[in-house]
Design an enzyme around this catalytic site. Structure first.
Site, PDB file in Angstrom:
ATOM      1  N   SER A 131       0.812  -1.226   0.000  1.00  0.00           N
ATOM      2  CA  SER A 131       0.000   0.000   0.000  1.00  0.00           C
ATOM      3  C   SER A 131       0.847   1.280   0.000  1.00  0.00           C
ATOM      4  O   SER A 131       0.340   2.335  -0.345  1.00  0.00           O
ATOM      5  CB  SER A 131      -0.920   0.021   1.218  1.00  0.00           C
ATOM      6  OG  SER A 131      -0.169  -0.002   2.406  1.00  0.00           O
TER       7      SER A 131
ATOM      8  N   ASP B 121      -3.980   7.851   7.861  1.00  0.00           N
ATOM      9  CA  ASP B 121      -4.799   6.875   8.590  1.00  0.00           C
ATOM     10  C   ASP B 121      -3.872   6.156   9.564  1.00  0.00           C
ATOM     11  O   ASP B 121      -2.694   6.509   9.672  1.00  0.00           O
ATOM     12  CB  ASP B 121      -5.587   5.938   7.649  1.00  0.00           C
ATOM     13  CG  ASP B 121      -4.709   4.962   6.878  1.00  0.00           C
ATOM     14  OD1 ASP B 121      -3.524   4.786   7.237  1.00  0.00           O
ATOM     15  OD2 ASP B 121      -5.204   4.375   5.896  1.00  0.00           O
TER      16      ASP B 121
ATOM     17  N   HIS C   3      -0.807   4.728   7.479  1.00  0.00           N
ATOM     18  CA  HIS C   3      -0.188   5.370   6.307  1.00  0.00           C
ATOM     19  C   HIS C   3       0.049   6.865   6.510  1.00  0.00           C
ATOM     20  O   HIS C   3      -0.820   7.553   7.052  1.00  0.00           O
ATOM     21  CB  HIS C   3      -1.079   5.161   5.074  1.00  0.00           C
ATOM     22  CG  HIS C   3      -1.368   3.723   4.780  1.00  0.00           C
ATOM     23  ND1 HIS C   3      -2.544   3.105   5.179  1.00  0.00           N
ATOM     24  CD2 HIS C   3      -0.630   2.776   4.161  1.00  0.00           C
ATOM     25  CE1 HIS C   3      -2.512   1.836   4.804  1.00  0.00           C
ATOM     26  NE2 HIS C   3      -1.357   1.608   4.182  1.00  0.00           N
TER      27      HIS C   3
END
Ligand code: NAG
Ligand code: NAG
Length: 349
Positions: free
Chosen positions: A34, A324, A327
């Site tokens: 990610s 978040d 991240h």
């Protein structure tokens, strides 16, 4: 020779020189999780997604792409610094074609790892499959540019690999499987072996300029701090130390393979120190909050739990180190990207 003619020739040579320098890295080709996925997971059946608001709310004025960020991610900024496009598209996105991918593409998939069993957890794209997609890409590139030109692009491109955090946090320390098979030291070596086989395969397929990314100080992710309530929600030192140790092993792998494989030009790109510095001295970088994330309560939400409807989401993500619970914000990613462009990647500019 007439003066005019001479000047003409000189300027022509200058132009050739500029064009050559400009074409040093014709494309950036990305593999990983990610940290560098631009939306491949939107096109596979997984819950590891972020193609909804508030993700992407600062991306070109507001557009959720599947990047786990409020805006662009590190590889987008690196691409821009290399004079390539502002955002690297996801290979599975049908809105793009080989014409776009010829100057940059990401095969990354959120929630994946070096270890196949990490990709299995949320049914995302394992690393070996990303390499299959890359093989497919090479064939398309050859039809699009012609064999010779495509081979130049393949050997001159910069390959960026950013993966590994999920093997520890999503897999080893969360599920019983790997932790009953391997000690943490053995597991690290198992992952390094996979990393080495992956970069060797890339090299065999024609890649030369490779950036192997290190792990961030993963004990400082808000999710890990939240779980450390006994320790006053400080960074988990044990996870930070593990990341440092693993980074040392990745660095050794880079040194070894540069010796073993002729023409291999691999660098180790380390986000660890820069990120830890940001977390320790946020004000020096213009940040106000490091221990919780912008999205929702900032303590544990990511993916679908980071919802547009949550009233707690912050209004200015630039004040936060994390977007978040797992991240960084776009602003943090830009600082890290600028750092690696100036250090490990500078030789490829
Ligand atoms: C991961 O899975 C692929 C495909 O089944 C296999 O070829 C590869 O050897 C596996 N890697 C490891 C380290 O087990
Ligand atoms: C890496 O490649 C070597 C040599 O091909 C092989 O023996 C080894 O099993 C591979 N390791 C993994 C984890 O796939």
């Amino acid at each position: 020779m007439a003066l005019k003619q001479m000047l003409w020739l000189i300027s022509l040579q200058f132009l050739v020189l500029v064009v050559k320098i400009g074409a040093k890295v014709p494309a950036i080709i990305v593999f990983g999780d990610s940290s560098v996925d631009a939306g491949n997971n939107n096109y596979i059946p997984t819950i590891a997604r972020s193609n909804f608001e508030p993700y992407g709310r600062d991306f070109n004025g507001g557009f959720p792409t599947g990047r786990f960020s409020n805006g662009r991610i590190a590889t987008d900024f690196i691409s821009e610094s290399f004079g390539l496009k502002r955002a690297i598209p996801a290979y599975l996105d049908p809105g793009y074609s080989i014409k776009d991918f010829a100057t940059g593409v990401t095969f990354a998939s959120a929630a994946t790892g070096y270890d196949n069993t990490t990709a299995d957890v949320l049914r995302v794209i394992p690393l070996w499959k990303q390499l299959d997609y890359y093989r497919d890409y090479q064939n398309k590139l050859k039809s699009y540019l012609g064999k010779g030109k495509a081979e130049d692009v393949i050997s001159d491109s910069l390959y960026i690999i950013s993966v590994g955090t999920n093997d520890f946090l999503e897999n080893y320390y969360t599920l019983p499987g790997r932790s009953s098979q391997f000690t943490i030291k053995e597991y690290q070596n198992f992952l390094i072996n996979i990393a080495g086989n992956f970069t060797k395969k890339l090299y065999d397929m024609g890649a030369r300029k490779i950036s192997l990314g290190g792990l961030p100080p993963m004990g400082c992710m808000p999710l890990e701090r939240t779980s450390n309530f006994m320790g006053g929600s400080e960074c988990l030192e044990s996870y930070n130390n593990l990341a440092s140790e693993f980074n040392g092993k990745l660095n050794n792998l880079v040194i070894q393979q540069n010796k073993d494989f002729k023409g291999m030009d691999m660098v180790f790109s380390n986000p660890y120190d820069t990120m830890l510095d940001i977390i320790r001295k946020p004000a020096a970088y213009g940040f106000e909050v490091t221990s919780v994330a912008c999205c929702a309560t900032g303590m544990f939400e990511m993916g679908y739990a980071c919802s547009r409807a949550n009233p707690f989401t912050c209004s200015d993500a630039d004040k936060y180190v994390f977007w978040d619970s797992f991240h960084p914000t776009e602003k943090t990613d830009k600082i890290v990207a600028d750092h690696v462009v100036k250090t490990s990647l500078a030789k490829f500019l």
